[in-house]
Motif scaffolding. Sequence first.
Motif, mmCIF file in Angstrom:
data_model
loop_
_atom_site.group_PDB
_atom_site.id
_atom_site.type_symbol
_atom_site.label_atom_id
_atom_site.label_comp_id
_atom_site.label_asym_id
_atom_site.label_seq_id
_atom_site.Cartn_x
_atom_site.Cartn_y
_atom_site.Cartn_z
ATOM 1 N N ALA A 82 0.835 -1.207 0.000
ATOM 2 C CA ALA A 82 0.000 0.000 0.000
ATOM 3 C C ALA A 82 0.865 1.251 0.000
ATOM 4 O O ALA A 82 0.554 2.236 -0.677
ATOM 5 C CB ALA A 82 -0.937 -0.006 1.208
ATOM 6 N N ALA A 83 1.980 1.228 0.744
ATOM 7 C CA ALA A 83 2.888 2.378 0.777
ATOM 8 C C ALA A 83 3.546 2.594 -0.587
ATOM 9 O O ALA A 83 3.745 3.734 -1.012
ATOM 10 C CB ALA A 83 3.939 2.196 1.863
ATOM 11 N N ILE A 84 3.856 1.507 -1.277
ATOM 12 C CA ILE A 84 4.437 1.624 -2.621
ATOM 13 C C ILE A 84 3.406 2.242 -3.565
ATOM 14 O O ILE A 84 3.726 3.131 -4.358
ATOM 15 C CB ILE A 84 4.920 0.252 -3.138
ATOM 16 N N PRO A 133 5.000 8.045 2.389
ATOM 17 C CA PRO A 133 3.834 8.279 3.242
ATOM 18 C C PRO A 133 4.226 8.619 4.676
ATOM 19 O O PRO A 133 5.330 8.310 5.119
ATOM 20 C CB PRO A 133 3.086 6.944 3.187
ATOM 21 N N VAL A 134 3.301 9.236 5.372
ATOM 22 C CA VAL A 134 3.441 9.516 6.800
ATOM 23 C C VAL A 134 2.433 8.633 7.526
ATOM 24 O O VAL A 134 1.239 8.684 7.229
ATOM 25 C CB VAL A 134 3.166 11.011 7.104
ATOM 26 N N GLY A 135 2.896 7.810 8.445
ATOM 27 C CA GLY A 135 2.000 6.908 9.162
ATOM 28 C C GLY A 135 1.585 5.731 8.292
ATOM 29 O O GLY A 135 2.182 5.453 7.255
ATOM 30 N N GLN A 136 0.542 5.057 8.741
ATOM 31 C CA GLN A 136 0.051 3.878 8.010
ATOM 32 C C GLN A 136 -0.658 4.281 6.729
ATOM 33 O O GLN A 136 -1.308 5.322 6.664
ATOM 34 C CB GLN A 136 -0.920 3.081 8.868
ATOM 35 N N VAL A 137 -0.541 3.425 5.729
ATOM 36 C CA VAL A 137 -1.219 3.625 4.452
ATOM 37 C C VAL A 137 -2.215 2.497 4.260
ATOM 38 O O VAL A 137 -1.878 1.329 4.424
ATOM 39 C CB VAL A 137 -0.216 3.624 3.275
ATOM 40 N N GLU A 148 -1.778 8.812 6.711
ATOM 41 C CA GLU A 148 -2.519 9.365 7.848
ATOM 42 C C GLU A 148 -2.941 10.822 7.640
ATOM 43 O O GLU A 148 -4.119 11.151 7.838
ATOM 44 C CB GLU A 148 -1.700 9.207 9.128
ATOM 45 N N PRO A 149 -2.033 11.728 7.229
ATOM 46 C CA PRO A 149 -2.483 13.116 7.014
ATOM 47 C C PRO A 149 -3.570 13.231 5.936
ATOM 48 O O PRO A 149 -4.503 14.026 6.072
ATOM 49 C CB PRO A 149 -1.217 13.857 6.583
ATOM 50 N N HIS A 197 -6.545 17.110 26.299
ATOM 51 C CA HIS A 197 -5.569 16.788 25.243
ATOM 52 C C HIS A 197 -5.706 17.770 24.078
ATOM 53 O O HIS A 197 -6.816 18.042 23.618
ATOM 54 C CB HIS A 197 -5.772 15.353 24.734
ATOM 55 N N ASP A 198 -4.576 18.247 23.600
ATOM 56 C CA ASP A 198 -4.537 19.180 22.473
ATOM 57 C C ASP A 198 -4.973 18.440 21.202
ATOM 58 O O ASP A 198 -4.337 17.468 20.787
ATOM 59 C CB ASP A 198 -3.114 19.728 22.310
ATOM 60 N N GLN A 199 -6.039 18.899 20.583
ATOM 61 C CA GLN A 199 -6.581 18.208 19.409
ATOM 62 C C GLN A 199 -5.793 18.478 18.139
ATOM 63 O O GLN A 199 -5.928 17.758 17.153
ATOM 64 C CB GLN A 199 -8.060 18.540 19.229
ATOM 65 N N ALA A 200 -4.928 19.493 18.153
ATOM 66 C CA ALA A 200 -4.031 19.691 17.009
ATOM 67 C C ALA A 200 -3.055 18.520 16.912
ATOM 68 O O ALA A 200 -2.629 18.146 15.826
ATOM 69 C CB ALA A 200 -3.275 21.004 17.147
ATOM 70 N N GLU A 201 -2.740 17.919 18.063
ATOM 71 C CA GLU A 201 -1.832 16.778 18.098
ATOM 72 C C GLU A 201 -2.570 15.446 18.140
ATOM 73 O O GLU A 201 -2.210 14.494 17.452
ATOM 74 C CB GLU A 201 -0.924 16.882 19.326
ATOM 75 N N HIS A 202 -3.625 15.362 18.936
ATOM 76 C CA HIS A 202 -4.292 14.080 19.184
ATOM 77 C C HIS A 202 -5.642 13.924 18.477
ATOM 78 O O HIS A 202 -6.236 12.856 18.527
ATOM 79 C CB HIS A 202 -4.513 13.881 20.694
ATOM 80 N N GLY A 203 -6.133 14.983 17.860
ATOM 81 C CA GLY A 203 -7.446 14.923 17.221
ATOM 82 C C GLY A 203 -7.434 14.071 15.965
ATOM 83 O O GLY A 203 -6.543 14.181 15.138
ATOM 84 N N ARG A 204 -8.421 13.199 15.838
ATOM 85 C CA ARG A 204 -8.582 12.336 14.667
ATOM 86 C C ARG A 204 -10.055 12.316 14.298
ATOM 87 O O ARG A 204 -10.911 12.803 15.026
ATOM 88 C CB ARG A 204 -8.139 10.898 14.977
#
Length: 188
Positions: free
Chosen positions: A94-96, A106-110, A128-129, A155-162
């Motif tokens: 998936a990353a390829i 990629p950043v994080g899981q794909v 992820e982004p 918790h700061d949602q800029a960092e932990h928000g999903r």
Amino acid sequence: MIQNATREQITELLHKGLSNTAIGRQLHCDRHRVGDIRRELGLANLPCQPLTLEEKWAANTRPVEGGHVEWTGERESTSGTPVMRYGGKSYSPAAIAFRQRTGRHPVGQVFAECGFKHCIAPDHVDDEPGRIRTREQLRYLTGGRKRKPYCPHGHDQAEHGRYEADGRAYCAACKRDRKRAGREAVAR
């Protein structure tokens, strides 16, 4: 493996200079059978033609109806997640696919959220982004409000928000803490 390819079909492709593996793929027969016929005919094995990472990826994929791409190569034994080994390293197919589409790592899981399990179509996978951005857009399109800067636990949602796949916001730190507390409760 299907053994219905005729000796004449195999011999013809051997004389055209194809490798045992290429003939096996083309005729859907066992490459070892092709090798046996090659030896009987006194034809030398072809020197290995190393594939690039992308060529090996393409050799282990199959298009599926709906624009999906299925991985036909190796999979993790427990999860069934596609995996590819190349040059002594392990790669995510998936990353390829993501790198083919975007030209960047990629950043994080794909993974794909198209509904086809383990789809690796380049147009379907995201990192992820990208998923966060798409899910946030979905939230706004479905009438959701802007996410608050901090969750109820601070918790700061800029960092932990999903966002969930349907656009609902959640705090990854709170979710992680709940999982940890659940595991600790079970361990007692």
